[in-house]
Design a protein around this motif. Sequence first.
Motif, PDB file in Angstrom:
ATOM      1  N   PRO A  49     -24.389  -1.554  14.147  1.00 45.96           N
ATOM      2  CA  PRO A  49     -24.568  -0.604  13.042  1.00 45.96           C
ATOM      3  C   PRO A  49     -23.280   0.124  12.655  1.00 45.96           C
ATOM      4  N   ARG A  50     -22.428   0.390  13.642  1.00 41.83           N
ATOM      5  CA  ARG A  50     -21.147   1.045  13.331  1.00 41.83           C
ATOM      6  C   ARG A  50     -20.035   0.322  14.064  1.00 41.83           C
ATOM      7  N   LYS A  51     -18.852   0.475  13.532  1.00 43.86           N
ATOM      8  CA  LYS A  51     -17.685  -0.145  14.145  1.00 43.86           C
ATOM      9  C   LYS A  51     -17.243   0.711  15.320  1.00 43.86           C
ATOM     10  N   ILE A  52     -16.997   0.059  16.441  1.00 44.52           N
ATOM     11  CA  ILE A  52     -16.541   0.772  17.631  1.00 44.52           C
ATOM     12  C   ILE A  52     -15.038   1.023  17.536  1.00 44.52           C
ATOM     13  N   TYR A  53     -14.312  -0.018  17.126  1.00 44.26           N
ATOM     14  CA  TYR A  53     -12.865   0.088  16.973  1.00 44.26           C
ATOM     15  C   TYR A  53     -12.499  -0.217  15.531  1.00 44.26           C
ATOM     16  N   THR A  54     -11.366   0.320  15.107  1.00 49.12           N
ATOM     17  CA  THR A  54     -10.884   0.059  13.751  1.00 49.12           C
ATOM     18  C   THR A  54      -9.497  -0.562  13.822  1.00 49.12           C
ATOM     19  N   ALA A  55      -8.989  -0.959  12.683  1.00 47.96           N
ATOM     20  CA  ALA A  55      -7.653  -1.546  12.625  1.00 47.96           C
ATOM     21  C   ALA A  55      -6.577  -0.510  12.944  1.00 47.96           C
ATOM     22  N   ASN A  56      -6.953   0.761  13.003  1.00 49.01           N
ATOM     23  CA  ASN A  56      -5.990   1.807  13.365  1.00 49.01           C
ATOM     24  C   ASN A  56      -5.631   1.762  14.842  1.00 49.01           C
ATOM     25  N   ASN A  57      -6.473   1.120  15.647  1.00 50.88           N
ATOM     26  CA  ASN A  57      -6.160   0.968  17.061  1.00 50.88           C
ATOM     27  C   ASN A  57      -4.943   0.055  17.188  1.00 50.88           C
ATOM     28  N   THR A  58      -3.956   0.516  17.966  1.00 48.71           N
ATOM     29  CA  THR A  58      -2.736  -0.276  18.101  1.00 48.71           C
ATOM     30  C   THR A  58      -2.431  -0.655  19.545  1.00 48.71           C
ATOM     31  N   GLN A  59      -2.991   0.052  20.506  1.00 44.41           N
ATOM     32  CA  GLN A  59      -2.703  -0.260  21.905  1.00 44.41           C
ATOM     33  C   GLN A  59      -3.887  -0.966  22.548  1.00 44.41           C
ATOM     34  N   ASP A  60      -3.571  -1.939  23.382  1.00 44.49           N
ATOM     35  CA  ASP A  60      -4.581  -2.695  24.123  1.00 44.49           C
ATOM     36  C   ASP A  60      -5.661  -3.272  23.208  1.00 44.49           C
ATOM     37  N   VAL A  61      -5.238  -3.791  22.070  1.00 44.20           N
ATOM     38  CA  VAL A  61      -6.186  -4.306  21.082  1.00 44.20           C
ATOM     39  C   VAL A  61      -7.012  -5.447  21.670  1.00 44.20           C
ATOM     40  N   ILE A  62      -6.372  -6.336  22.407  1.00 41.79           N
ATOM     41  CA  ILE A  62      -7.089  -7.473  22.977  1.00 41.79           C
ATOM     42  C   ILE A  62      -8.100  -7.009  24.016  1.00 41.79           C
ATOM     43  N   CYS A  63      -7.696  -6.101  24.880  1.00 43.46           N
ATOM     44  CA  CYS A  63      -8.627  -5.581  25.901  1.00 43.46           C
ATOM     45  C   CYS A  63      -9.807  -4.870  25.245  1.00 43.46           C
ATOM     46  N   LYS A  64      -9.545  -4.145  24.192  1.00 46.09           N
ATOM     47  CA  LYS A  64     -10.628  -3.469  23.472  1.00 46.09           C
ATOM     48  C   LYS A  64     -11.572  -4.478  22.834  1.00 46.09           C
ATOM     49  N   ALA A  65     -11.007  -5.548  22.267  1.00 45.10           N
ATOM     50  CA  ALA A  65     -11.857  -6.585  21.669  1.00 45.10           C
ATOM     51  C   ALA A  65     -12.712  -7.252  22.740  1.00 45.10           C
ATOM     52  N   ILE A  66     -12.109  -7.561  23.866  1.00 46.40           N
ATOM     53  CA  ILE A  66     -12.843  -8.192  24.958  1.00 46.40           C
ATOM     54  C   ILE A  66     -13.925  -7.260  25.493  1.00 46.40           C
ATOM     55  N   SER A  67     -13.638  -5.969  25.486  1.00 43.31           N
ATOM     56  CA  SER A  67     -14.621  -5.006  26.002  1.00 43.31           C
ATOM     57  C   SER A  67     -15.899  -4.981  25.165  1.00 43.31           C
ATOM     58  N   LEU A  68     -15.844  -5.501  23.945  1.00 39.94           N
ATOM     59  CA  LEU A  68     -17.041  -5.576  23.109  1.00 39.94           C
ATOM     60  C   LEU A  68     -18.083  -6.525  23.703  1.00 39.94           C
ATOM     61  N   LEU A  69     -17.654  -7.369  24.638  1.00 38.83           N
ATOM     62  CA  LEU A  69     -18.575  -8.274  25.333  1.00 38.83           C
ATOM     63  C   LEU A  69     -19.339  -7.584  26.450  1.00 38.83           C
ATOM     64  N   SER A  70     -18.950  -6.386  26.765  1.00 39.83           N
ATOM     65  CA  SER A  70     -19.558  -5.680  27.889  1.00 39.83           C
ATOM     66  C   SER A  70     -21.080  -5.673  27.772  1.00 39.83           C
ATOM     67  N   GLY A  71     -21.727  -6.160  28.816  1.00 36.05           N
ATOM     68  CA  GLY A  71     -23.177  -6.202  28.854  1.00 36.05           C
ATOM     69  C   GLY A  71     -23.783  -7.385  28.120  1.00 36.05           C
ATOM     70  N   GLU A  72     -22.938  -8.241  27.541  1.00 38.12           N
ATOM     71  CA  GLU A  72     -23.436  -9.383  26.777  1.00 38.12           C
ATOM     72  C   GLU A  72     -22.960 -10.708  27.355  1.00 38.12           C
ATOM     73  N   TYR A  73     -22.555 -10.705  28.615  1.00 38.23           N
ATOM     74  CA  TYR A  73     -21.986 -11.911  29.210  1.00 38.23           C
ATOM     75  C   TYR A  73     -22.956 -13.087  29.159  1.00 38.23           C
ATOM     76  N   THR A  74     -24.211 -12.870  29.513  1.00 35.95           N
ATOM     77  CA  THR A  74     -25.200 -13.953  29.523  1.00 35.95           C
ATOM     78  C   THR A  74     -25.408 -14.506  28.123  1.00 35.95           C
ATOM     79  N   GLU A  75     -25.531 -13.628  27.153  1.00 28.96           N
ATOM     80  CA  GLU A  75     -25.715 -14.064  25.772  1.00 28.96           C
ATOM     81  C   GLU A  75     -24.485 -14.823  25.267  1.00 28.96           C
ATOM     82  N   TYR A  76     -23.302 -14.333  25.649  1.00 25.69           N
ATOM     83  CA  TYR A  76     -22.059 -15.014  25.277  1.00 25.69           C
ATOM     84  C   TYR A  76     -22.062 -16.434  25.844  1.00 25.69           C
TER      85      TYR A  76
END
Length: 145
Positions: A49-76
């Motif tokens: 429903p809402r964006k967790i991170y925006t393009a304004n994030n500049t540090q650890d962008v990859i880790c933040k993107a990967i963290s979006l999988l948190s709790g969804e490993y089985t579904e992934y």
Amino acid sequence: MQKLELEVEAIQISIYTNIVLNILKTHGELSVNKILLFSYLIKKEKFRPRKIYTANNTQDVICKAISLLSGEYTEYCENVKFILKSIHLLIINQKIELNGCLLSWINGQEVEKSLYQESPFVEKAIEESKKMSDRQFMKEVISNV
């Protein structure tokens, strides 16, 4: 029941086919490992429903993107088979190329605009991931998921 499962699989493969084509059209080439993760994130982003991170994030962008999988490993993991089937279909229909572990968009291929568009944040994460080896990328995925 079998017919319904086949229909669901066909829809999933269709969605991922379009997502993979759009990623490769935008970014040129990307490894299979990275396509798997980012395709899933783009599809799931449509249902947040809402964006967790925006393009304004500049540090650890990859880790933040990967963290979006948190709790969804089985579904992934369940979606990986659909993404791989879509990649296979795209390769055998000569829409994309596989060179080693890199997938590349074949210039001149028509791509329909997808309902599943990558956000500026995911776009930034994909570009950042290009600077990282597949081995390091997978280490980040494993340690964050």
